[in-house]
Structure formats: C-alpha cells, structure tokens
Enzyme design. Structure first.
Site, PDB file in Angstrom:
ATOM      1  N   TYR A 161       0.832  -1.207   0.000  1.00  0.00           N
ATOM      2  CA  TYR A 161       0.000   0.000   0.000  1.00  0.00           C
ATOM      3  C   TYR A 161       0.868   1.260   0.000  1.00  0.00           C
ATOM      4  O   TYR A 161       0.460   2.309  -0.463  1.00  0.00           O
ATOM      5  CB  TYR A 161      -0.953  -0.015   1.196  1.00  0.00           C
ATOM      6  CG  TYR A 161      -2.199   0.791   0.982  1.00  0.00           C
ATOM      7  CD1 TYR A 161      -3.046   0.528  -0.094  1.00  0.00           C
ATOM      8  CD2 TYR A 161      -2.552   1.816   1.846  1.00  0.00           C
ATOM      9  CE1 TYR A 161      -4.200   1.266  -0.293  1.00  0.00           C
ATOM     10  CE2 TYR A 161      -3.707   2.552   1.661  1.00  0.00           C
ATOM     11  CZ  TYR A 161      -4.526   2.273   0.594  1.00  0.00           C
ATOM     12  OH  TYR A 161      -5.663   3.012   0.393  1.00  0.00           O
ATOM     13  N   LYS A 168      -3.510   8.020   3.591  1.00  0.00           N
ATOM     14  CA  LYS A 168      -4.729   7.666   4.315  1.00  0.00           C
ATOM     15  C   LYS A 168      -4.601   7.997   5.801  1.00  0.00           C
ATOM     16  O   LYS A 168      -5.595   8.371   6.445  1.00  0.00           O
ATOM     17  CB  LYS A 168      -5.050   6.180   4.136  1.00  0.00           C
ATOM     18  CG  LYS A 168      -5.475   5.804   2.730  1.00  0.00           C
ATOM     19  CD  LYS A 168      -6.737   6.537   2.274  1.00  0.00           C
ATOM     20  CE  LYS A 168      -7.221   6.031   0.930  1.00  0.00           C
ATOM     21  NZ  LYS A 168      -8.391   6.788   0.423  1.00  0.00           N
TER      22      LYS A 168
END
Length: 271
Positions: A161, A168
C-alpha cells in the site's frame, strides 16, 4: 431515508467504485445527487471520463448534474459548489472519494517515494478533503454530513500500500480535525474504511492477495461486498447516524480487530 435530501458525490469512476455503491443506495432511498468526475484531456475526443459517468447515471431520476472537477484546482472546486448552490440551494451530504499517487511512486517501497510524487499524492488524497469542505461550508447546514473513504493501511503498515497508506493516515487525521472544526455548526464528518474490494484502486494495490488474506483472518471468514459498502456509506450520510462524527468506521468483516491469524489461518492452508 434520503427523501428531499441533496448532495454531491465525487470520485465515481465505474460501476465497481465504492462511491457509486453509496450513491446508488442514496438514490434508491430517494436522494438526489450531483456527480463530479475527473476532466477529460483536451485531446481526448472520446471524452472517456464523461462518457463513463454518463453511462452509469443515464435515465436515473436521482441524478441532478454531472460536473468536471480537478481536485487540485480551487477554481474547479468552487465551480462545483456553485453548481450545487444553483441546483440545490443547500447541501445535505458530501461524499469525498478522491485519491491518487503516481504509479511509479505507489509501486516503489515507501522509502523510495519521490518528493514530487509524495506532494501530489498527499494533495489529491488528503488535502482535497479540506479543500472540498472549505468550499462547501457556506452551503452546508446543521445536520449536513461529510463522508470520506479511507483504508486500514492508514492505521497499520500494509505491504504494497506504500505511500497511499501515509496519505490515508493524513486523511484519517483530517477527518477528525474537520469533525471538530465543523461540529460547532452541527456538521458531521466521518470516514468509511472498507476491506478490499474489486475496484480500480484496489487492483492497483494487489487486491487479489488481500482478498485471500482477509477471508482467512476476518472473524466472519469472508470479505465484504459492494452492496454492504453502499449501505454502510449511506448510513453514515443519513440522519440514522446522527451523533456520530469524527469516526473511522471499519467495514471489513472484523479483520481490523485481529492481532494474529489464530484458528482463522487453518481455513486456508495454502494462503
């Protein structure tokens, strides 16, 4: 649940978009939605982005308008809010579903992310929520709701990720600070953190392996669905979640509570 309610939906790319699943539930509940989409390039005669959203929304009663909007352009954001004001007067809900990182930076280890790639990813994926909320504030009202889409990779390190996880994490923090700033006006701000789904961004993050992992580890022993994401997002945008603000709601079949695979890994010996 949404009768007489009007809102703006950003970030719909195709039928697999979580934003579309949420918008569909809102419209089924009687709500009216305006949609923004990434502007097509001037040399794109096929208008791929516009046509994609047009095909999704064609013939639906709950669609008020389609508007191009580049989240890095304040003039675009202001124009989208002007359209909302003209069409709706006031905005009852706003869905932020905008994220991007340059592919070369997203695929690299986080430590190798370029300075420019980091800046662009953070601007689009986190700062855009601030920009949208600020521009929308004059037409929001007591009871209005803002929802953004996040992921567990902002809370824990998720291999693959990479820089998007850092973005995020920032987005999660923006959610909480906006909830504080706007709470004085009775405006709620929350984030929905879904487990892996087959979306454009999910495929870019290697969703197939994540789907197997979640199914093996999650207490429910399965993955979540687009329908569940749509319903959960609609709940957070509705009056049914009144009193809930600054929350990161996990919709992941319980994956986020697990500390070790435990007995769950026995379900999939070949994981």
């Amino acid at each position: 649940m949404f009768e007489g309610k009007n809102g703006l939906i950003t970030g719909v790319f195709n039928k697999q978009s979580i934003a579309w699943a949420i918008a569909d539930q809102v419209m089924q509940g009687g709500g009216t939605c305006g949609f923004t989409y990434m502007p097509d390039r001037p040399d794109d005669e096929r208008k791929k982005n516009l046509n994609r959203v047009q095909k999704l929304t064609e013939g639906l009663d709950g669609v008020a308008f389609l508007k191009p909007m580049d989240a890095t352009n304040d003039e675009h954001i202001a124009a989208a809010m002007d359209t909302c004001k003209d069409k709706f007067g006031k905005l009852d809900f706003l869905l932020h579903s905008i994220a991007f990182a340059p592919p070369e930076d997203l695929k690299n280890d986080t430590v190798d992310c370029s300075r420019e790639g980091f800046k662009l990813a953070m601007e689009i994926s986190a700062y855009s929520l601030l920009a949208l909320a600020r521009a929308a504030r004059p037409i929001l009202h007591e009871g209005s709701t803002i929802l953004t889409l996040t992921y567990f990779g902002g809370e824990k390190a998720v291999p693959g990720y990479n820089v998007m996880g850092v973005c995020k994490a920032a987005l999660d923090s923006v959610t909480k600070y906006l909830a504080y700033d706007l709470g004085v006006d009775g405006i709620r701000v929350n984030a929905l953190s879904c487990g892996p789904l087959q979306t454009i961004s999910g495929r870019g993050a290697g969703v197939d392996g994540m789907l197997r992992l979640y199914e093996a580890m999650a207490p429910l022993g399965r993955n979540v669905t687009h329908d569940e994401a749509g319903k959960c997002g609609a709940f957070l945008l509705s009056e049914m979640s009144g009193g809930v603000t600054g929350e990161i709601m996990h919709l992941d079949a319980g994956y986020n509570i697990m500390g070790t695979p435990g007995r769950m890994l026995d379900r999939y010996k070949d994981l």
